[in-house]
Design a protein around this motif. Structure first.
Motif, PDB file in Angstrom:
ATOM      1  N   HIS A  34      46.818  29.871  -0.344  1.00 37.65           N
ATOM      2  CA  HIS A  34      45.468  29.838   0.228  1.00 37.65           C
ATOM      3  C   HIS A  34      45.255  31.034   1.154  1.00 37.65           C
ATOM      4  CE1 HIS A  34      41.693  27.770   0.999  1.00 37.65           C
ATOM      5  NE2 HIS A  34      41.789  28.151   2.260  1.00 37.65           N
ATOM      6  N   ARG A  35      46.284  31.322   1.938  1.00 38.19           N
ATOM      7  CA  ARG A  35      46.208  32.452   2.873  1.00 38.19           C
ATOM      8  C   ARG A  35      46.140  33.780   2.115  1.00 38.19           C
ATOM      9  NH1 ARG A  35      49.066  32.849   8.602  1.00 38.19           N
ATOM     10  NH2 ARG A  35      47.213  31.602   8.934  1.00 38.19           N
ATOM     11  N   GLY A  38      42.870  34.160   0.445  1.00 41.03           N
ATOM     12  CA  GLY A  38      41.831  34.414   1.456  1.00 41.03           C
ATOM     13  C   GLY A  38      41.754  35.885   1.802  1.00 41.03           C
ATOM     14  N   HIS A  88      40.970  29.661  -4.150  1.00 47.39           N
ATOM     15  CA  HIS A  88      40.580  29.470  -2.749  1.00 47.39           C
ATOM     16  C   HIS A  88      39.441  28.456  -2.628  1.00 47.39           C
ATOM     17  CE1 HIS A  88      40.833  31.146   1.400  1.00 47.39           C
ATOM     18  NE2 HIS A  88      39.579  30.761   1.478  1.00 47.39           N
ATOM     19  N   GLY A  92      40.175  25.134  -1.028  1.00 49.05           N
ATOM     20  CA  GLY A  92      39.346  24.982   0.177  1.00 49.05           C
ATOM     21  C   GLY A  92      38.707  23.602   0.210  1.00 49.05           C
ATOM     22  N   HIS A  95      41.267  21.322   1.302  1.00 48.43           N
ATOM     23  CA  HIS A  95      41.385  21.412   2.761  1.00 48.43           C
ATOM     24  C   HIS A  95      40.315  20.579   3.456  1.00 48.43           C
ATOM     25  CE1 HIS A  95      44.291  24.107   4.646  1.00 48.43           C
ATOM     26  NE2 HIS A  95      44.345  24.776   3.520  1.00 48.43           N
TER      27      HIS A  95
ATOM     28  N   ARG B  27      35.137  25.754   9.264  1.00 47.13           N
ATOM     29  CA  ARG B  27      34.810  24.639   8.350  1.00 47.13           C
ATOM     30  C   ARG B  27      33.361  24.704   7.896  1.00 47.13           C
ATOM     31  NH1 ARG B  27      40.225  23.376   8.004  1.00 47.13           N
ATOM     32  NH2 ARG B  27      40.543  25.003   9.542  1.00 47.13           N
ATOM     33  N   ALA B  30      32.973  27.357   5.416  1.00 43.36           N
ATOM     34  CA  ALA B  30      33.660  26.941   4.179  1.00 43.36           C
ATOM     35  C   ALA B  30      32.781  25.969   3.400  1.00 43.36           C
ATOM     36  CB  ALA B  30      35.012  26.318   4.490  1.00 43.36           C
ATOM     37  N   VAL B  34      30.970  26.443  -0.489  1.00 45.04           N
ATOM     38  CA  VAL B  34      31.250  25.697  -1.723  1.00 45.04           C
ATOM     39  C   VAL B  34      30.087  25.840  -2.715  1.00 45.04           C
ATOM     40  CG1 VAL B  34      31.734  23.447  -2.747  1.00 45.04           C
ATOM     41  CG2 VAL B  34      32.900  24.123  -0.645  1.00 45.04           C
ATOM     42  N   THR B  37      29.375  29.747  -3.523  1.00 44.28           N
ATOM     43  CA  THR B  37      30.317  30.416  -4.419  1.00 44.28           C
ATOM     44  C   THR B  37      30.098  29.969  -5.860  1.00 44.28           C
ATOM     45  OG1 THR B  37      31.909  30.498  -2.616  1.00 44.28           O
ATOM     46  CG2 THR B  37      32.762  30.932  -4.811  1.00 44.28           C
ATOM     47  N   HIS B  78      32.960  33.897   7.493  1.00 43.87           N
ATOM     48  CA  HIS B  78      34.166  33.132   7.172  1.00 43.87           C
ATOM     49  C   HIS B  78      35.389  34.056   7.065  1.00 43.87           C
ATOM     50  CE1 HIS B  78      36.290  29.769   5.121  1.00 43.87           C
ATOM     51  NE2 HIS B  78      36.841  30.711   4.390  1.00 43.87           N
ATOM     52  N   GLY B  82      38.708  33.916   9.311  1.00 46.91           N
ATOM     53  CA  GLY B  82      39.959  33.684   8.597  1.00 46.91           C
ATOM     54  C   GLY B  82      40.984  34.771   8.882  1.00 46.91           C
TER      55      GLY B  82
HETATM   56  C1  HEM Z   1      33.951  33.904  -0.462  1.00 48.01           C
HETATM   57  C2  HEM Z   1      34.762  34.562   0.301  1.00 48.01           C
HETATM   58  C3  HEM Z   1      35.877  33.938   1.123  1.00 48.01           C
HETATM   59  C4  HEM Z   1      36.709  34.674   1.890  1.00 48.01           C
HETATM   60  C5  HEM Z   1      36.674  36.183   2.091  1.00 48.01           C
HETATM   61  C6  HEM Z   1      37.640  33.753   2.499  1.00 48.01           C
HETATM   62  C7  HEM Z   1      38.662  34.136   3.344  1.00 48.01           C
HETATM   63  C8  HEM Z   1      39.476  33.278   4.044  1.00 48.01           C
HETATM   64  C9  HEM Z   1      40.563  33.661   4.897  1.00 48.01           C
HETATM   65  C10 HEM Z   1      41.027  35.090   5.161  1.00 48.01           C
HETATM   66  C11 HEM Z   1      41.099  32.531   5.429  1.00 48.01           C
HETATM   67  C12 HEM Z   1      42.256  32.426   6.417  1.00 48.01           C
HETATM   68  C13 HEM Z   1      43.488  31.944   5.706  1.00 48.01           C
HETATM   69  C14 HEM Z   1      44.514  31.348   6.634  1.00 48.01           C
HETATM   70  O1  HEM Z   1      44.258  31.152   7.810  1.00 48.01           O
HETATM   71  O2  HEM Z   1      45.610  31.060   6.141  1.00 48.01           O
HETATM   72  C15 HEM Z   1      40.338  31.419   4.933  1.00 48.01           C
HETATM   73  C16 HEM Z   1      40.547  30.099   5.265  1.00 48.01           C
HETATM   74  C17 HEM Z   1      39.865  29.042   4.743  1.00 48.01           C
HETATM   75  N1  HEM Z   1      38.951  29.084   3.695  1.00 48.01           N
HETATM   76 FE1  HEM Z   1      38.174  30.776   2.905  1.00 48.01          FE
HETATM   77  N2  HEM Z   1      37.372  32.468   2.100  1.00 48.01           N
HETATM   78  C18 HEM Z   1      36.290  32.536   1.249  1.00 48.01           C
HETATM   79  C19 HEM Z   1      35.713  31.467   0.592  1.00 48.01           C
HETATM   80  C20 HEM Z   1      36.025  30.146   0.818  1.00 48.01           C
HETATM   81  C21 HEM Z   1      35.463  29.042   0.070  1.00 48.01           C
HETATM   82  C22 HEM Z   1      34.473  29.123  -1.083  1.00 48.01           C
HETATM   83  C23 HEM Z   1      36.002  27.904   0.584  1.00 48.01           C
HETATM   84  C24 HEM Z   1      35.685  26.533   0.064  1.00 48.01           C
HETATM   85  C25 HEM Z   1      35.836  25.432   0.689  1.00 48.01           C
HETATM   86  C26 HEM Z   1      36.916  28.284   1.668  1.00 48.01           C
HETATM   87  C27 HEM Z   1      37.640  27.423   2.472  1.00 48.01           C
HETATM   88  C28 HEM Z   1      38.519  27.788   3.445  1.00 48.01           C
HETATM   89  C29 HEM Z   1      39.168  26.885   4.378  1.00 48.01           C
HETATM   90  C30 HEM Z   1      38.979  25.368   4.441  1.00 48.01           C
HETATM   91  C31 HEM Z   1      39.998  27.668   5.193  1.00 48.01           C
HETATM   92  C32 HEM Z   1      40.885  27.194   6.350  1.00 48.01           C
HETATM   93  C33 HEM Z   1      42.268  26.980   5.869  1.00 48.01           C
HETATM   94  C34 HEM Z   1      43.220  26.651   6.989  1.00 48.01           C
HETATM   95  O3  HEM Z   1      42.784  26.270   8.081  1.00 48.01           O
HETATM   96  O4  HEM Z   1      44.432  26.786   6.788  1.00 48.01           O
HETATM   97  N3  HEM Z   1      36.904  29.663   1.758  1.00 48.01           N
HETATM   98  N4  HEM Z   1      39.354  31.892   4.068  1.00 48.01           N
END
Ligand code: HEM
Lengths: 141, 123
Positions: A34-35, A38, A88, A92, A95, B27, B30, B34, B37, B78, B82
């Motif tokens: 996931h990381r 991301g 992701h 996600g 998550h 969150r 995110a 959903v 995307t 996001h 992240g």
């Molecule tokens: C579209 C572009 C997106 C980018 C550039 C992106 C990027 C990232 C990055 C860099 C992280 C940090 C990873 C980490 O801390 O390990 C992250 C976490 C996360 N992403 Fe995304 N993401 C995207 C889309 C989405 C989508 C569509 C979802 C759908 C639910 C999502 C859900 C999450 C969640 C829940 C986390 C937190 C995970 C955690 O706390 O460990 N993301 N994202």
């Protein structure tokens, strides 16, 4: 006196657990993926921004974008991006379900993990097969 | 014995002085991403093989322009949140950390602003 941990024993052991020491359970693998995905999609956003900018420019500029993404390297990067986004997105959602308190039991988390990996691969392959059928080989996007 | 002062406890902001703000924004973006995307995936599949003018006219439709703008906005916010977590987890030298955090933010603004300006200029 206790043995000095700095002195090498006959069977040296890691002093603190390192990445290579652990087994790789599904939940751990999906968490790290996931990381990684991301960060990967973050880089992919540059590609999307380029696409939008190229759209507003002269045809030569747009053709350049299409040429790059439909080349062999472009296609490999694009496939990676599509798979990373699919993974992701699905993971996600997994998550967000956890955050709401669902699916936290270990057997459940293992099953949803395998499900997410499988679906993301199928989704990415599906998108690519569709793309190549739509556009003819070598000219998607 | 409690070492935390009553004021600190009641403020509920914890050691980072920002409470659950970061977690919550991650969150919310995110959850927004959903449907966005899924829409983006649909849009790209729909546009595959299309000529530049056809793609342009797709984005000139107000609904598509709005959805694409929202997608890029949510995605970049996001992304910055992240990447911040990833950087804070792995980089422990203060100088490098601050530099990378600024870089992540800069990239977020750059990608987001570029995409939005390009979209608006399509009208
Ligand atoms: C579209 C572009 C997106 C980018 C550039 C992106 C990027 C990232 C990055 C860099 C992280 C940090 C990873 C980490 O801390 O390990 C992250 C976490 C996360 N992403 Fe995304 N993401 C995207 C889309 C989405 C989508 C569509 C979802 C759908 C639910 C999502 C859900 C999450 C969640 C829940 C986390 C937190 C995970 C955690 O706390 O460990 N993301 N994202």
């Amino acid at each position: 006196m206790a043995d000095n941990p700095q002195v090498q024993t006959r069977h040296p052991r890691p002093l603190s657990p390192f990445l290579t020491v652990y087994r790789w359970p599904v939940t751990m693998a999906t968490s790290i993926t996931h990381r990684v995905t991301g960060v990967g999609i973050s880089a992919g956003l540059i590609l999307i921004a380029w696409w939008l900018v190229a759209l507003t420019r002269e045809p030569e500029q747009y053709d350049l974008f299409v040429w790059v993404v439909s080349g062999p390297l472009g296609q490999i990067v694009l496939f990676g991006f599509v798979w990373a986004l699919a993974f992701h997105l699905l993971n996600g959602i997994r998550h967000l379900m956890w955050d709401m308190g669902y699916g936290f039991k270990v057997p459940t988390a293992n099953k949803t993990g395998v499900l997410v990996v499988t679906l993301s691969v199928l989704l990415a392959i599906g998108v690519f097969v569709f793309a190549h059928m739509e556009a003819g080989v070598g000219a998607p996007l | 014995m409690k070492l935390e002062t009553p004021l600190h406890r009641v403020q509920g902001l914890g050691a980072a002085h920002s409470g659950t703000t970061h977690f919550w924004r991650q969150r919310v973006t995110a959850a927004a991403l959903v449907p966005l995307t899924i829409w983006f995936g649909y849009a790209v599949l729909h546009l595959i093989g299309a000529q530049q003018v056809m793609v342009l006219s797709f984005f000139q439709h107000p609904l598509n322009m709005a959805l694409m703008g929202l997608f890029m906005l949510a995605a970049t916010v996001h992304m910055v949140l992240g990447l911040q977590v990833v950087i804070e987890d792995y980089v422990h030298t203060e100088g490098t950390k601050i530099l990378l955090l600024l870089l992540a933010r800069g990239m977020g603004w750059l990608i987001g602003a570029t995409a939005l300006i390009a979209l608006f200029s399509m009208r």
